[in-house]
Each structure stands twice: as C-alpha cells, then as structure tokens.
Design a protein around this motif. Structure first.
Motif, PDB file in Angstrom:
ATOM      1  N   GLU A 199       7.541  22.723  25.303  1.00  0.00           N
ATOM      2  CA  GLU A 199       8.312  21.857  26.076  1.00  0.00           C
ATOM      3  C   GLU A 199       7.808  20.658  25.676  1.00  0.00           C
ATOM      4  N   VAL A 200       8.741  19.484  25.168  1.00  0.00           N
ATOM      5  CA  VAL A 200       8.046  18.184  25.111  1.00  0.00           C
ATOM      6  C   VAL A 200       8.464  17.462  26.283  1.00  0.00           C
ATOM      7  N   LEU A 201       7.639  16.681  27.030  1.00  0.00           N
ATOM      8  CA  LEU A 201       8.033  15.932  28.126  1.00  0.00           C
ATOM      9  C   LEU A 201       8.225  14.633  27.682  1.00  0.00           C
ATOM     10  N   GLU A 202       7.386  13.776  27.012  1.00  0.00           N
ATOM     11  CA  GLU A 202       7.354  12.403  26.821  1.00  0.00           C
ATOM     12  C   GLU A 202       6.804  12.356  25.238  1.00  0.00           C
ATOM     13  N   VAL A 203       7.126  11.157  24.519  1.00  0.00           N
ATOM     14  CA  VAL A 203       6.464  10.718  23.289  1.00  0.00           C
ATOM     15  C   VAL A 203       6.232   9.298  23.220  1.00  0.00           C
ATOM     16  N   THR A 204       5.336   9.102  22.465  1.00  0.00           N
ATOM     17  CA  THR A 204       5.287   7.490  22.279  1.00  0.00           C
ATOM     18  C   THR A 204       4.552   7.137  21.208  1.00  0.00           C
ATOM     19  N   GLY A 205       4.154   6.063  20.551  1.00  0.00           N
ATOM     20  CA  GLY A 205       3.516   5.449  19.432  1.00  0.00           C
ATOM     21  C   GLY A 205       4.203   4.207  19.198  1.00  0.00           C
ATOM     22  N   HIS A 206       3.875   3.591  17.942  1.00  0.00           N
ATOM     23  CA  HIS A 206       4.085   2.222  17.580  1.00  0.00           C
ATOM     24  C   HIS A 206       4.526   2.410  15.990  1.00  0.00           C
ATOM     25  N   ASP A 207       5.473   1.527  15.818  1.00  0.00           N
ATOM     26  CA  ASP A 207       6.006   1.654  14.365  1.00  0.00           C
ATOM     27  C   ASP A 207       5.267   0.354  13.603  1.00  0.00           C
ATOM     28  N   TRP A 208       3.885   0.717  13.052  1.00  0.00           N
ATOM     29  CA  TRP A 208       3.247  -0.109  12.424  1.00  0.00           C
ATOM     30  C   TRP A 208       3.966  -0.705  11.086  1.00  0.00           C
ATOM     31  N   MET A 209       4.728  -0.071  10.584  1.00  0.00           N
ATOM     32  CA  MET A 209       5.513  -0.528   9.257  1.00  0.00           C
ATOM     33  C   MET A 209       6.354  -1.555   9.681  1.00  0.00           C
ATOM     34  N   ALA A 210       6.955  -1.578  10.873  1.00  0.00           N
ATOM     35  CA  ALA A 210       7.836  -2.639  11.500  1.00  0.00           C
ATOM     36  C   ALA A 210       7.079  -3.714  11.989  1.00  0.00           C
ATOM     37  N   ASP A 211       5.817  -3.643  12.135  1.00  0.00           N
ATOM     38  CA  ASP A 211       5.047  -4.603  12.995  1.00  0.00           C
ATOM     39  C   ASP A 211       4.840  -5.876  11.705  1.00  0.00           C
ATOM     40  N   PRO A 212       5.268  -6.857  12.051  1.00  0.00           N
ATOM     41  CA  PRO A 212       5.183  -8.013  11.211  1.00  0.00           C
ATOM     42  C   PRO A 212       3.667  -8.590  11.074  1.00  0.00           C
ATOM     43  N   THR A 234       0.843  -1.249  -0.080  1.00  0.00           N
ATOM     44  CA  THR A 234       0.205  -0.020  -0.038  1.00  0.00           C
ATOM     45  C   THR A 234       0.951   1.439  -0.026  1.00  0.00           C
ATOM     46  N   ALA A 235       0.230   2.509  -0.245  1.00  0.00           N
ATOM     47  CA  ALA A 235       1.022   3.573  -0.050  1.00  0.00           C
ATOM     48  C   ALA A 235       1.494   4.231   1.270  1.00  0.00           C
ATOM     49  N   SER A 236       0.385   3.529   2.237  1.00  0.00           N
ATOM     50  CA  SER A 236       0.547   3.927   3.574  1.00  0.00           C
ATOM     51  C   SER A 236       1.680   3.780   4.291  1.00  0.00           C
ATOM     52  N   ARG A 237       2.720   4.595   4.753  1.00  0.00           N
ATOM     53  CA  ARG A 237       3.902   4.188   5.447  1.00  0.00           C
ATOM     54  C   ARG A 237       4.388   5.224   6.491  1.00  0.00           C
ATOM     55  N   GLY A 238       3.272   5.942   7.057  1.00  0.00           N
ATOM     56  CA  GLY A 238       3.396   7.024   7.718  1.00  0.00           C
ATOM     57  C   GLY A 238       3.816   6.594   9.412  1.00  0.00           C
ATOM     58  N   VAL A 239       3.525   7.577  10.112  1.00  0.00           N
ATOM     59  CA  VAL A 239       3.882   7.407  11.583  1.00  0.00           C
ATOM     60  C   VAL A 239       2.799   8.183  12.438  1.00  0.00           C
ATOM     61  N   LYS A 240       2.293   7.889  13.607  1.00  0.00           N
ATOM     62  CA  LYS A 240       1.308   8.559  14.396  1.00  0.00           C
ATOM     63  C   LYS A 240       2.128   8.816  15.604  1.00  0.00           C
ATOM     64  N   PHE A 253       0.984  13.374  12.783  1.00  0.00           N
ATOM     65  CA  PHE A 253       1.338  12.600  11.966  1.00  0.00           C
ATOM     66  C   PHE A 253       2.411  13.080  10.799  1.00  0.00           C
ATOM     67  N   GLY A 254       2.917  11.941  10.395  1.00  0.00           N
ATOM     68  CA  GLY A 254       3.848  12.276   9.487  1.00  0.00           C
ATOM     69  C   GLY A 254       3.734  11.352   8.237  1.00  0.00           C
ATOM     70  N   ALA A 255       4.143  11.676   7.051  1.00  0.00           N
ATOM     71  CA  ALA A 255       4.176  10.854   5.917  1.00  0.00           C
ATOM     72  C   ALA A 255       4.905   9.567   5.773  1.00  0.00           C
ATOM     73  N   ASP A 256       6.110   9.517   6.422  1.00  0.00           N
ATOM     74  CA  ASP A 256       7.261   8.496   6.183  1.00  0.00           C
ATOM     75  C   ASP A 256       7.689   8.165   7.702  1.00  0.00           C
ATOM     76  N   SER A 257       7.308   6.988   7.945  1.00  0.00           N
ATOM     77  CA  SER A 257       8.125   6.304   9.349  1.00  0.00           C
ATOM     78  C   SER A 257       9.489   6.331   9.509  1.00  0.00           C
ATOM     79  N   SER A 258      10.137   6.264   8.416  1.00  0.00           N
ATOM     80  CA  SER A 258      11.557   6.051   8.326  1.00  0.00           C
ATOM     81  C   SER A 258      12.252   7.490   8.736  1.00  0.00           C
ATOM     82  N   ARG A 259      11.440   8.443   8.642  1.00  0.00           N
ATOM     83  CA  ARG A 259      12.083   9.755   8.949  1.00  0.00           C
ATOM     84  C   ARG A 259      12.235  10.410  10.391  1.00  0.00           C
TER      85      ARG A 259
END
Length: 433
Positions: free
Chosen positions: A355-368, A282-288, A328-334
């Motif tokens: 001031e950013v305190l914490e961040v989190t998410g999940h790499d869906w592109m790397a999720d098998p 698919t085209a989708s390879r972004g990041v949340k 959201f970003g278009a490319d999780s590799s970036r």
C-alpha cells in the motif's frame, strides 16, 4: 564596478567545493557561484516522507579512495539499508521469488561473460584511454553486448534490469565502455562493483559531507547566483553573474555537467568536442523515486526489466508501521516521482500487497542546472570527447564528476576531479609570468 579575485568556481557541487577548499589552502582568493539556493549540486539530502532522503547521489564505498579519504578526514559515519530478506524478479512475464543470493547466482554467468575483457580493455582505470584499441569496444551499447550473449530469458531479463539500475538509462543508449569503466574500478569484480555502487551511505546524509567541506574553506560562496557570461583571454576572465555583477579572475573553474556546459555563454567559445558532447547529451535520463509504504514489511530487493517504468526497487528504511523504498527507472518521461497512483501501479509487477502512502523525488532531467542524473556516456563519447572535456582552455579549467577518470558519475569522481583541477590551477598560477 568589477570585483577582483584569484579564482572563480562556477558550481557549488562537491567538485566545486573541493576545488575551492584546496585553492584556499594555497592562499588564493576564491569565489564560488552556485545558481541553486543550496549547495551540493547533484547530491541533496532533504527531509521527506519522515526521513532524511538522498534525492540525488547517495552511495560510497571504501574502494572509492577519494570519497573514503574525505570520510576519514571529517570523521563521518557510514551505514546501510536493511539487508534484503526477499528478492523478486521476472522470467518473461512470470514472477519469481527467492533470496538475493539466488538472484545474484542467476545473473553471475551473464555478468562474467559480459565483463570478461574488462581489465584487458581498461587495465588502468585512472587512465581510461591508455589502452590502444578501446574505440572498438566504445562503438557498442550495453544492449548490443548483452544481446550477443544469447542468454535464457530469465537470465537476460535479470541482467538487463540490473544494468538499467546501474545506468539509469535505456541500455540501447548507454556505452558498453561505461560498464567496463565501473567494473575496472573494482579490478574486474562485478560483485564488488555492485556493492560499491549501491549499498553504503553516510549516516548524516550527503549533507554532512557538503557541510564539512564548506566549514573547511574560507571561500566566498554565493548561492542563488549563476554565471551568466564568461569572457576570457590569456590574462584572465571576466564572469558576469545573473544579478548583473562582474568578477575579474585570473582563472575560472567550470564544474557544470556535460548536458549543460555547452549552453554557457563563453567568449571565445569552448572547443568543438565539449560543445558536441553537450549537444549529444549523456545517456542518463532516468528517474529515482522514494516510496513510503504501509508496514510492517520484510526488507526486499526487486528487479523487473528495461520495458517497465520502474526496473529496480528496494527497502532503504524500516519503521514500525511503515517502510521507505527507493526505486529507479530508465526513462523519467515514463513516470513521475510525484505520481502516487502510477508508482503504486508500477510496483505491482512484483507485488500486489504493498500500500503506497506517499512518493517523492526530483526530475533531474527537467532541472536546468543538471539536465541529467549521473553520468553514463553514449557509445563513442569516451573515445571522441573525454580527453577534450578534461582539457583546460587557456584560463578556463573543467571539473566535475562527469570528467573524472575512475569513478565518473560518483561522489568519488567529483572529489577526484576537484583535486586534479585545483592542482592544475595552482601550477598554472605558479608558473605564469
């Protein structure tokens, strides 16, 4: 020893659980195999940054009929994030600040021109391939069609960023027909499409929907158990599981996303179209990314451009001394959703005071178990592969949000697909000798 059941459902996401619920109501024995240690698939409510966050799919709306029926069925409550009081966007490299209404007015002319032929191209979104000549539109990417408009730079960047937010992919890869399908689902209104895809969410999180469906079925649901191999013929199939077990079933429902479906060991192998779709991806390879910042702040919405690591950001939760943004970003590799410094730097395109305190998410592109975020097709995938992706192959049936007619890529699409395939299976078993 080989177990016996009526139906094996591979995948415990929304589509698989809906399929299991509906078939169980017909008195069929159903076994659900989920490779992850949790249910829900690409919807996942997890407690992080002091809140229950949606790591995957989030939003739904009353114009999404299948999702809203489930909300009504289970008495689930709906909420939304705080209304933005400020908006930020770019004119080339220059920052602009205003209201969300002003931003919407900025992108309105481009959106209207881009989507002007929506209802001529896809007049019946429940049958997206019904109108002759769709192949001509399907040859283009969103970037192709956006470039044709020759918009002023401020309008262009604003429209581009808005579509990156929708597509979660580089616009050069995303099919123009994907934009048409989303907008056709709201009868051609881009304003309503925007609201339906990005505003309202479940008070109890998507977890509440998953738990409600599970409580409503007597299927044998097994987490941490993947389908390893499927051998099928006209009489049924044998599913070999990752723990070495074997289950014989009269029918098998596969709910794997497009990007991994073709990787499954199936004998005889799946049709050429399904395998080609997986190979292309698919085209989708972004990041949340979820971002906790020091507060108090006023709620805001921000767009940059496709060239930035994060193209969209907005406030989803407000506290007395902090706030949580979703971006959201278009490319999780970036950019990694776990790299606090990189995320803080990305936010500076709009503001220097966060001031950013914490961040989190999940790499869906790397999720098998996914290798994609939500479905966005590439040019020509809709007209080349979609009909075959939905089509059963003997005793094998195919469900999932990627294969939905109307709201493909959404929770609604997963429900629609599960209902459709459950009906197919039930009909097939009723009419088979």
């Amino acid at each position: 020893m080989t177990e016996e059941t009526d139906v094996v459902v591979v995948g415990g996401g929304i589509a698989g659980l809906i399929t299991a619920r509906e078939l169980g109501r017909q008195g069929l024995r159903v076994t659900v195999l989920e490779a992850r240690d949790r249910l829900g698939g690409r919807v996942w409510t997890d407690h992080r940054l002091g809140r229950d966050l949606e790591i995957g799919g989030t939003w739904l709306h009353w114009v999404q009929p299948h999702a809203w029926a489930e909300v009504t069925r289970y008495g689930l409550d709906i909420t939304r994030g705080p209304r933005p009081e400020q908006a930020y966007w770019l004119a080339g490299d220059e920052r602009r600040t205003g209201t969300l209404d002003e931003f919407m007015e900025l992108i309105d002319p481009g959106m209207r021109r881009l989507l002007a032929d929506t209802m001529q191209r896809i007049p019946r979104p429940h049958a997206p391939l019904s109108e002759p000549g769709l192949e001509s539109a399907d040859a283009f990417s969103v970037q192709d069609k956006l470039d044709e408009l020759d918009l002023p730079v401020e309008e262009y960047r604003a429209n581009e960023a808005a579509w990156v937010g929708h597509f979660n992919a580089p616009l050069t890869d995303g099919a123009f027909t994907s934009a048409l399908r989303w907008t056709a689902a709201t009868a051609g209104s881009w304003h309503l499409m925007h609201e339906a895809s990005a505003v309202f969410r479940l008070v109890g999180g998507t977890r509440s929907l998953v738990e409600s469906i599970v409580a409503d079925t007597d299927a044998d649901i097994r987490t941490g158990t993947a389908a390893h191999r499927i051998e099928h013929d006209a009489d049924g199939a044998v599913v070999t599981t990752s723990d070495g077990g074997a289950i014989r079933a009269r029918r098998v429902v596969l709910t794997l996303p497009q990007n991994i479906l073709g990787e499954l060991d199936v004998t005889p192998e799946l049709c050429a179209e399904k395998r080609a779709a997986t190979e292309e991806g698919t085209a989708s390879r972004g990041v949340k990314v979820w971002i906790r910042v020091r507060g108090p702040i006023k709620p805001f919405f921000a767009y940059s451009s496709a060239s930035h690591p994060l193209s969209v950001a907005r406030t989803e939760f407000l506290g007395e001394d902090d706030a949580v943004l979703v971006s959201f970003g278009a490319d999780s590799s970036r950019i990694s959703p776990h790299d606090t410094a990189a995320v803080a730097d990305a936010l500076r395109v709009w503001r220097d005071d966060l001031e950013v305190l914490e961040v989190t998410g999940h790499d869906w592109m790397a999720d098998p178990h996914s290798r994609e975020t939500w479905l966005m097709q590439r040019p020509q995938q809709l007209t080349r592969y979609f009909a075959a992706q939905q089509r059963a192959e003997g005793v094998l049936h195919f469900a999932g949000s990627d294969y939905a007619n109307v709201w493909a890529g959404f929770i609604d699409g997963a429900i629609e697909s599960g209902l459709r395939v459950a009906r197919e299976v039930r009909t097939g078993l009723t009419t088979s000798p």
